[in-house]
Design an enzyme around this catalytic site. Structure first.
Site, PDB file in Angstrom:
ATOM      1  N   ILE A  60       0.855  -1.188   0.000  1.00  0.00           N
ATOM      2  CA  ILE A  60       0.000   0.000   0.000  1.00  0.00           C
ATOM      3  C   ILE A  60       0.896   1.245   0.000  1.00  0.00           C
ATOM      4  O   ILE A  60       1.865   1.328   0.755  1.00  0.00           O
ATOM      5  CB  ILE A  60      -0.906   0.007   1.252  1.00  0.00           C
ATOM      6  CG1 ILE A  60      -1.761  -1.268   1.310  1.00  0.00           C
ATOM      7  CG2 ILE A  60      -1.779   1.250   1.286  1.00  0.00           C
ATOM      8  CD1 ILE A  60      -2.837  -1.374   0.287  1.00  0.00           C
ATOM      9  N   HIS A  81      -1.154 -11.758   7.890  1.00  0.00           N
ATOM     10  CA  HIS A  81       0.093 -12.279   7.307  1.00  0.00           C
ATOM     11  C   HIS A  81       0.328 -13.701   7.814  1.00  0.00           C
ATOM     12  O   HIS A  81       0.235 -13.949   9.029  1.00  0.00           O
ATOM     13  CB  HIS A  81       1.267 -11.372   7.696  1.00  0.00           C
ATOM     14  CG  HIS A  81       2.553 -11.817   7.069  1.00  0.00           C
ATOM     15  ND1 HIS A  81       2.835 -11.607   5.734  1.00  0.00           N
ATOM     16  CD2 HIS A  81       3.600 -12.505   7.571  1.00  0.00           C
ATOM     17  CE1 HIS A  81       4.016 -12.131   5.456  1.00  0.00           C
ATOM     18  NE2 HIS A  81       4.502 -12.684   6.556  1.00  0.00           N
TER      19      HIS A  81
END
Ligand code: GAR
Length: 204
Positions: free
Chosen positions: A95, A111
């Site tokens: 991002i 994650h």
């Protein structure tokens, strides 16, 4: 007030499904997935969104000259849908600055490793090849680094001698489907406070 959630995806969408299920079952309250955005046109996650009557949008990063322009269009979709919280559920892109600034401490990623170990792509394979005896998953706020933001929740799983990398990934995924909804629940209930890089879980 209902929190509007956007989920960014790139693939299969099993984590998206776990959030959908948690909202539909009432585990996560006062929340709605307003939009699912994919950077991959045929991501199965988009179908999952449609199956639940959720707006699904494909934004093709390849049709932009810069990442900034691409993310400006994402930001427009987020604003148009009054999005309060952005979830990265298997979204395989970093991002950029502007999007992070617009949604500071309001973008959450899942994650498949125990951060700060095994950042980036193929985390389960990285952990397997390294020979660790435990691995797991991490839910964290997103900052400008690669998988470096403040950690909200983590869960461990054992690595067994008989495991293949796929076995390990499947065991981790099962835990992802639990801690991602848990973290979203904490967020929407206003129970997460970020102090520097420490996330404090408050009672109220
Ligand atoms: C999940 O294991 C997620 O943790 C991982 O991709 C998979 C997506 O599965 N994300 C990353 O590796 C991000 N760097 P899903 O599409 O079935 O949710």
């Amino acid at each position: 007030m209902t929190k509007n959630i956007a989920v960014l995806v790139s693939g299969r969408g099993s984590n998206l499904q776990s959030i959908i299920n948690s909202i539909e079952s009432g585990y996560i309250k006062s929340s709605k997935i307003s939009v699912v955005i994919s950077d991959v046109e045929d991501a199965y996650a988009l179908q999952r969104a449609r199956d639940h009557g959720i707006l699904d949008i494909f934004i093709d990063p390849l049709s932009y000259t810069t990442k900034q322009e691409y993310e400006r269009d994402i930001l427009t979709v987020l604003k148009d849908n009054s999005v309060d919280l952005v979830l990265l559920a298997g979204y395989m892109r970093l991002i950029g600055k502007e999007l992070i600034a617009a949604y500071s401490n309001r973008i959450i990623n899942i994650h498949p490793a125990l951060l700060p170990s095994f950042k980036g792509l193929g985390a389960q394979q990285q952990a397997f090849e390294y020979g660790v005896k435990v691995s797991g998953c991490t839910v964290h706020f997103v900052d400008e680094g690669i998988d470096t933001g403040p950690i909200i929740l983590q869960r461990c799983v054992p690595v067994l001698d008989t495991d293949t990398a796929r076995d390990l990934a499947a065991r981790i995924l099962e835990e992802e489907h639990k801690i991602f909804p848990e973290a979203v629940k904490l967020f929407v209930e206003g129970k997460l406070k970020v102090e520097g890089r420490i996330v404090v879980h408050t009672l109220h």
